[in-house]
Design an enzyme around this catalytic site. Structure first.
Site, PDB file in Angstrom:
ATOM      1  N   CYS A 175       2.126   0.085   1.084  1.00  0.00           N
ATOM      2  CA  CYS A 175       2.030  -1.185   0.359  1.00  0.00           C
ATOM      3  C   CYS A 175       2.225  -2.398   1.256  1.00  0.00           C
ATOM      4  CB  CYS A 175       3.040  -1.207  -0.784  1.00  0.00           C
ATOM      5  SG  CYS A 175       2.819   0.153  -1.945  1.00  0.00           S
ATOM      6  N   HIS A 318       7.351  -9.291  -2.475  1.00  0.00           N
ATOM      7  CA  HIS A 318       6.745  -7.984  -2.705  1.00  0.00           C
ATOM      8  C   HIS A 318       7.112  -7.488  -4.102  1.00  0.00           C
ATOM      9  CE1 HIS A 318       5.066  -4.075  -1.891  1.00  0.00           C
ATOM     10  NE2 HIS A 318       6.204  -3.494  -2.238  1.00  0.00           N
ATOM     11  N   HIS A 356       0.360  -4.011  -9.344  1.00  0.00           N
ATOM     12  CA  HIS A 356       0.562  -3.655  -7.939  1.00  0.00           C
ATOM     13  C   HIS A 356      -0.663  -2.904  -7.433  1.00  0.00           C
ATOM     14  CE1 HIS A 356       2.228  -2.690  -4.208  1.00  0.00           C
ATOM     15  NE2 HIS A 356       3.123  -1.771  -4.531  1.00  0.00           N
TER      16      HIS A 356
END
Length: 436
Positions: A175, A318, A356
């Protein structure tokens, strides 16, 4: 105020549609009653699980259609780049214009494009063709199988499509991929040797992981929301909502002599690792703290702030809406910026609205950072109604997490934007943008 000698200047337009107008549309990702099916197709796994999945058919809009040899994350990249090039008047009908205002050509342009996970769908289709009873029916394996699952095939097809001959950099750090891909392109332009002609890098990431297998895998890790709603920092958060997408920007080499007022530049970057756990961050956020600190090193943010002036810093976290991750990142932000007397820090997570998108998330969020600096407007964290008290109790006076109730915040000027992306394996990436 002095700047670093060498800049990397972001183009005045990026591949992300206007955030202010698109935000309400995308934020309906988990609202099954009012989804706009023209843009997002919901993908369900279980009674409450929802995923923001893009219909590839929506991308097949050009005279030269993206055909079966392109996997979905390649289609996303080609589509987003064509939109970017069209806005910058760099291409027409997927062909690069020889003479353009930016001086971009096949010889001086490279790319740094990443993806987090290979095409699960293509891998599964190939696997089923090799096991009984399918194999007994002489079903042939596609000759496009191997190219479809290689992470560098998306930028490779981009270069082939536009006849680009600069370097191809490919990052896959879970990620953290999107932000690290931007950093890799930035550092390449910074560190080029005297014989390198590269002046421009197309940077970003693409991800198309909305598949039942990946959803099941994240469920087993207990990382996904069982309610199907992404709520970063909220007391009721229970994990992330999976989505797909692509973020792409054009990064051009620049220097102090040709940077103009209101240009948006990358002025710092940081990459670290935790050395701690495969799927959990350090509880004290030290890995993220060190990445952010590196991004701020040797920049105006720490060295040349005027003592009698207040500066505004936007941090796009994040923050994926997990209990441990959100708290860890906030601790890192507080450790680095808490108590700074002439720095207002505004904290947001776009994942409340966008979900996400794994490897692509950092690239998409960097585009949002760009748009935030350009418009001097901060959009709050979607679905954040009540900040977790464990987080709220830590916040110093100069750091504010914007909730839905705060609404869009318009400031006279936002000076800096920081984008954070952290990934499985303990990888951390931070990039710092500055508005001249």
């Amino acid at each position: 105020m002095s700047l670093n000698e060498t800049f990397n200047n972001l183009a005045n337009t990026n591949g992300y549609k206007n955030v202010k107008t698109q935000w309400p549309l995308i934020s309906k990702i988990s609202n099954t009653d009012s989804l706009d099916f023209n843009s997002i197709v919901p993908y369900y796994f279980g009674p409450t699980m929802s995923v923001g999945k893009i219909d590839p058919a929506l991308l097949l809009l050009y005279e030269k259609p993206f055909n079966s040899k392109y996997n979905t994350f390649t289609q996303f990249l080609l589509y987003a780049t064509e939109k970017l090039f069209y806005k910058l008047n760099l291409s027409s009908n997927n062909v690069l214009k020889e003479n353009n205002d930016l001086g971009l050509n096949s010889e001086n342009t490279g790319s740094s494009i990443g993806t987090g996970i290979i095409s699960i769908e293509d891998a599964l289709q190939a696997t089923t063709s090799m096991v009984p009873p399918v194999i007994q029916k002489n079903k042939k394996l596609s000759p496009h199988f191997i190219p479809k699952i290689l992470p560098n095939m998306a930028p490779a097809n981009l270069h082939i499509n536009y006849k680009l001959k600069g370097p191809i950099l490919t990052t896959s750090t879970a990620c953290a991929t999107g932000t690290q891909s931007i950093i890799d392109g930035y550092r390449y332009l910074q560190n080029e040797d005297d014989f390198d002609e590269t002046e421009h890098m197309i940077v970003g990431a693409s991800e198309a992981s909305g598949h039942a297998l990946s959803i099941a895998g994240f469920q087993r890790l207990r990382a996904m929301s069982v309610k199907g709603v992404s709520k970063p920092f909220d007391v009721e958060r229970d994990g992330f909502v999976l989505s797909e997408g692509c973020g792409v920007m054009l990064l051009s080499k620049s220097n102090i002599s040709n940077v103009k007022e209101n240009d948006i530049c990358i002025v710092g970057s940081g990459l670290t690792s935790d050395g701690y756990h495969l799927t959990s961050p350090l509880p004290d956020g030290d890995g993220g703290y060190r990445a952010m600190k590196k991004a701020c090193k040797n920049t105006v943010l720490f060295e040349n702030l005027e003592k009698n002036k207040m500066y505004n810093l936007y941090v796009n976290c994040h923050a994926t809406s997990t209990k441990v991750g959100d708290l860890s990142e906030i601790k890192a932000i507080i450790k680095l910026f808490g108590g700074a007397k002439n720095l207002n820090v505004y904290v947001v997570s776009s994942k409340g609205a966008l979900g996400h998108s794994l490897g692509a998330s950092g690239a998409i969020e960097a585009c949002i950072c760009y748009q935030t600096l350009k418009t001097n407007t901060i959009l709050p964290t979607k679905n954040l109604k009540h900040i977790d008290q464990e987080i709220a109790s830590l916040l110093p006076e100069n750091i504010k997490i914007l909730t839905e109730a705060d609404g869009p915040l318009k400031l006279e000027k936002i000076d800096f934007a920081m984008n954070n992306s952290f990934g499985f394996g303990g990888v951390n990436s931070s990039v710092l943008l500055y508005k001249v």
